[in-house]
Design a protein around this motif. Structure first.
Motif, PDB file in Angstrom:
ATOM      1  N   UNK A 122      -4.123  10.148 -18.176  1.00 34.73           N
ATOM      2  CA  UNK A 122      -3.019   9.548 -17.430  1.00 34.73           C
ATOM      3  C   UNK A 122      -3.349   9.460 -15.943  1.00 34.73           C
ATOM      4  N   UNK A 123      -3.990  10.471 -15.386  1.00 35.19           N
ATOM      5  CA  UNK A 123      -4.380  10.441 -13.973  1.00 35.19           C
ATOM      6  C   UNK A 123      -5.424   9.366 -13.714  1.00 35.19           C
ATOM      7  N   UNK A 124      -6.344   9.180 -14.663  1.00 41.22           N
ATOM      8  CA  UNK A 124      -7.328   8.091 -14.532  1.00 41.22           C
ATOM      9  C   UNK A 124      -6.604   6.749 -14.570  1.00 41.22           C
ATOM     10  N   UNK A 125      -5.611   6.625 -15.447  1.00 39.89           N
ATOM     11  CA  UNK A 125      -4.817   5.397 -15.514  1.00 39.89           C
ATOM     12  C   UNK A 125      -4.111   5.136 -14.184  1.00 39.89           C
ATOM     13  N   UNK A 126      -3.583   6.183 -13.560  1.00 37.55           N
ATOM     14  CA  UNK A 126      -2.918   6.014 -12.266  1.00 37.55           C
ATOM     15  C   UNK A 126      -3.901   5.488 -11.234  1.00 37.55           C
ATOM     16  N   UNK A 127      -5.112   6.028 -11.223  1.00 37.30           N
ATOM     17  CA  UNK A 127      -6.139   5.548 -10.283  1.00 37.30           C
ATOM     18  C   UNK A 127      -6.430   4.072 -10.527  1.00 37.30           C
ATOM     19  N   UNK A 128      -6.551   3.692 -11.802  1.00 39.48           N
ATOM     20  CA  UNK A 128      -6.801   2.279 -12.109  1.00 39.48           C
ATOM     21  C   UNK A 128      -5.615   1.419 -11.671  1.00 39.48           C
ATOM     22  N   UNK A 129      -4.393   1.901 -11.915  1.00 35.78           N
ATOM     23  CA  UNK A 129      -3.194   1.169 -11.536  1.00 35.78           C
ATOM     24  C   UNK A 129      -3.162   0.897 -10.037  1.00 35.78           C
ATOM     25  N   UNK A 130      -3.488   1.903  -9.242  1.00 38.27           N
ATOM     26  CA  UNK A 130      -3.492   1.758  -7.790  1.00 38.27           C
ATOM     27  C   UNK A 130      -4.542   0.744  -7.351  1.00 38.27           C
ATOM     28  N   UNK A 131      -5.770   0.930  -7.793  1.00 40.39           N
ATOM     29  CA  UNK A 131      -6.865   0.068  -7.335  1.00 40.39           C
ATOM     30  C   UNK A 131      -6.733  -1.351  -7.868  1.00 40.39           C
ATOM     31  N   UNK A 132      -6.317  -1.496  -9.104  1.00 42.26           N
ATOM     32  CA  UNK A 132      -6.143  -2.837  -9.664  1.00 42.26           C
ATOM     33  C   UNK A 132      -4.981  -3.561  -8.990  1.00 42.26           C
ATOM     34  N   UNK A 133      -3.903  -2.836  -8.702  1.00 39.99           N
ATOM     35  CA  UNK A 133      -2.756  -3.449  -8.026  1.00 39.99           C
ATOM     36  C   UNK A 133      -3.093  -3.912  -6.620  1.00 39.99           C
ATOM     37  N   UNK A 154     -12.970   6.218 -16.897  1.00 41.48           N
ATOM     38  CA  UNK A 154     -13.158   6.260 -15.443  1.00 41.48           C
ATOM     39  C   UNK A 154     -13.820   4.981 -14.928  1.00 41.48           C
ATOM     40  N   UNK A 155     -14.557   4.301 -15.794  1.00 42.78           N
ATOM     41  CA  UNK A 155     -15.228   3.063 -15.373  1.00 42.78           C
ATOM     42  C   UNK A 155     -14.240   2.004 -14.894  1.00 42.78           C
ATOM     43  N   UNK A 156     -13.060   1.951 -15.475  1.00 43.38           N
ATOM     44  CA  UNK A 156     -12.096   0.916 -15.114  1.00 43.38           C
ATOM     45  C   UNK A 156     -11.604   1.051 -13.672  1.00 43.38           C
ATOM     46  N   UNK A 157     -11.154   2.244 -13.222  1.00 49.29           N
ATOM     47  CA  UNK A 157     -10.784   2.338 -11.806  1.00 49.29           C
ATOM     48  C   UNK A 157     -11.974   2.187 -10.871  1.00 49.29           C
ATOM     49  N   UNK A 158     -13.164   2.609 -11.304  1.00 51.43           N
ATOM     50  CA  UNK A 158     -14.348   2.454 -10.449  1.00 51.43           C
ATOM     51  C   UNK A 158     -14.661   0.971 -10.249  1.00 51.43           C
ATOM     52  N   UNK A 159     -14.624   0.195 -11.324  1.00 54.01           N
ATOM     53  CA  UNK A 159     -14.898  -1.246 -11.213  1.00 54.01           C
ATOM     54  C   UNK A 159     -13.817  -1.939 -10.390  1.00 54.01           C
ATOM     55  N   UNK A 160     -12.551  -1.582 -10.602  1.00 51.79           N
ATOM     56  CA  UNK A 160     -11.467  -2.170  -9.811  1.00 51.79           C
ATOM     57  C   UNK A 160     -11.602  -1.781  -8.344  1.00 51.79           C
ATOM     58  N   UNK A 161     -11.992  -0.536  -8.097  1.00 55.28           N
ATOM     59  CA  UNK A 161     -12.189  -0.082  -6.720  1.00 55.28           C
ATOM     60  C   UNK A 161     -13.323  -0.815  -6.032  1.00 55.28           C
ATOM     61  N   UNK A 162     -14.402  -1.077  -6.761  1.00 55.30           N
ATOM     62  CA  UNK A 162     -15.514  -1.835  -6.185  1.00 55.30           C
ATOM     63  C   UNK A 162     -15.099  -3.249  -5.808  1.00 55.30           C
ATOM     64  N   UNK A 163     -14.358  -3.906  -6.685  1.00 54.64           N
ATOM     65  CA  UNK A 163     -13.874  -5.262  -6.386  1.00 54.64           C
ATOM     66  C   UNK A 163     -12.881  -5.238  -5.233  1.00 54.64           C
ATOM     67  N   UNK A 164     -12.049  -4.212  -5.164  1.00 53.73           N
ATOM     68  CA  UNK A 164     -11.092  -4.085  -4.063  1.00 53.73           C
ATOM     69  C   UNK A 164     -11.811  -3.904  -2.733  1.00 53.73           C
ATOM     70  N   UNK A 205       0.830  -1.199   0.000  1.00 58.22           N
ATOM     71  CA  UNK A 205       0.000   0.000   0.000  1.00 58.22           C
ATOM     72  C   UNK A 205       0.871   1.258   0.000  1.00 58.22           C
ATOM     73  N   UNK A 206       1.888   1.273   0.832  1.00 53.67           N
ATOM     74  CA  UNK A 206       2.784   2.427   0.883  1.00 53.67           C
ATOM     75  C   UNK A 206       3.514   2.648  -0.425  1.00 53.67           C
ATOM     76  N   UNK A 207       4.039   1.574  -1.009  1.00 50.68           N
ATOM     77  CA  UNK A 207       4.764   1.695  -2.275  1.00 50.68           C
ATOM     78  C   UNK A 207       3.846   2.143  -3.413  1.00 50.68           C
ATOM     79  N   UNK A 208       2.639   1.611  -3.434  1.00 54.02           N
ATOM     80  CA  UNK A 208       1.693   1.984  -4.485  1.00 54.02           C
ATOM     81  C   UNK A 208       1.325   3.457  -4.375  1.00 54.02           C
ATOM     82  N   UNK A 209       1.087   3.932  -3.167  1.00 53.86           N
ATOM     83  CA  UNK A 209       0.723   5.334  -2.990  1.00 53.86           C
ATOM     84  C   UNK A 209       1.884   6.267  -3.340  1.00 53.86           C
TER      85      UNK A 209
END
Length: 171
Positions: free
Chosen positions: A33-44, A95-105, A6-10
């Motif tokens: 790119x910022x949306x991609x970063x959000x997806x990267x964090x939540x998916x990771x 934006x749907x991709x980080x939202x869906x990843x965030x929901x699963x997380x 979590x620390x490294x990802x943030x």
């Protein structure tokens, strides 16, 4: 280990966000790119929890988490076409991709808590030991990504974004 991840990802997300203005690609691509970063964090983070359930041999839970993510993405995708977004529809789609990843997380966090898995408690190896043991793997992943994506990075500076996108789509 989860706290270390979590620390490294943030930290990585913050560095990428701070570096995005230096890409020289314009404000629209910076938003993407910022949306991609959000997806990267939540998916990771979601992948980390799925790996935890895999290690506990709870493959049904892993499959359910993946199904929830895909069903949430599909439902939101349908909703996207109902809403009158106009030209912002593409950004909404991204934006749907980080939202869906965030929901699963979030679902994975709830399931881990209900199963008594303590993600933020001590008792495991410290962050120094984790980093000391994992640096060869991390280095190999970094070098593999540099090798795999260097052509796209170079092309993005030699040609316009449309040409790079077409090249990437063909790959």
């Amino acid at each position: 280990a989860f706290r270390t991840k979590l620390g490294l990802v943030l930290v990585l997300a913050a560095l990428l966000a701070l570096g995005s203005p230096f890409l020289g690609k314009g404000p629209e691509l910076e938003r993407y790119f910022l949306v991609f970063i959000a997806w990267l964090v939540l998916d990771g983070l979601g992948a980390t929890l799925r790996a935890l359930f895999t290690a506990r041999e709870e493959l049904g839970t892993v499959a359910a988490l993946r199904a929830v993510e895909k069903l949430l993405l599909l439902a939101l995708f349908g909703l996207l076409f109902i809403l009158p977004l106009g030209e912002r529809r593409f950004l909404g789609l991204l934006i749907l991709f980080p939202v869906a990843s965030g929901g699963a997380f979030l679902l994975a966090l709830v399931l881990a808590q209900r199963r008594g898995i303590r993600l933020f408690s001590g008792g495991g190896p410290g962050w120094r030991r984790i980093l000391a043991l994992s640096w060869p793997f991390a280095g190999s992943v970094i070098m593999a990504n540099i090798t795999l994506h260097s052509d796209r990075v170079l092309l993005s500076y030699l040609k316009d974004d449309a040409a790079t996108g077409l090249y990437d789509a063909a790959n």
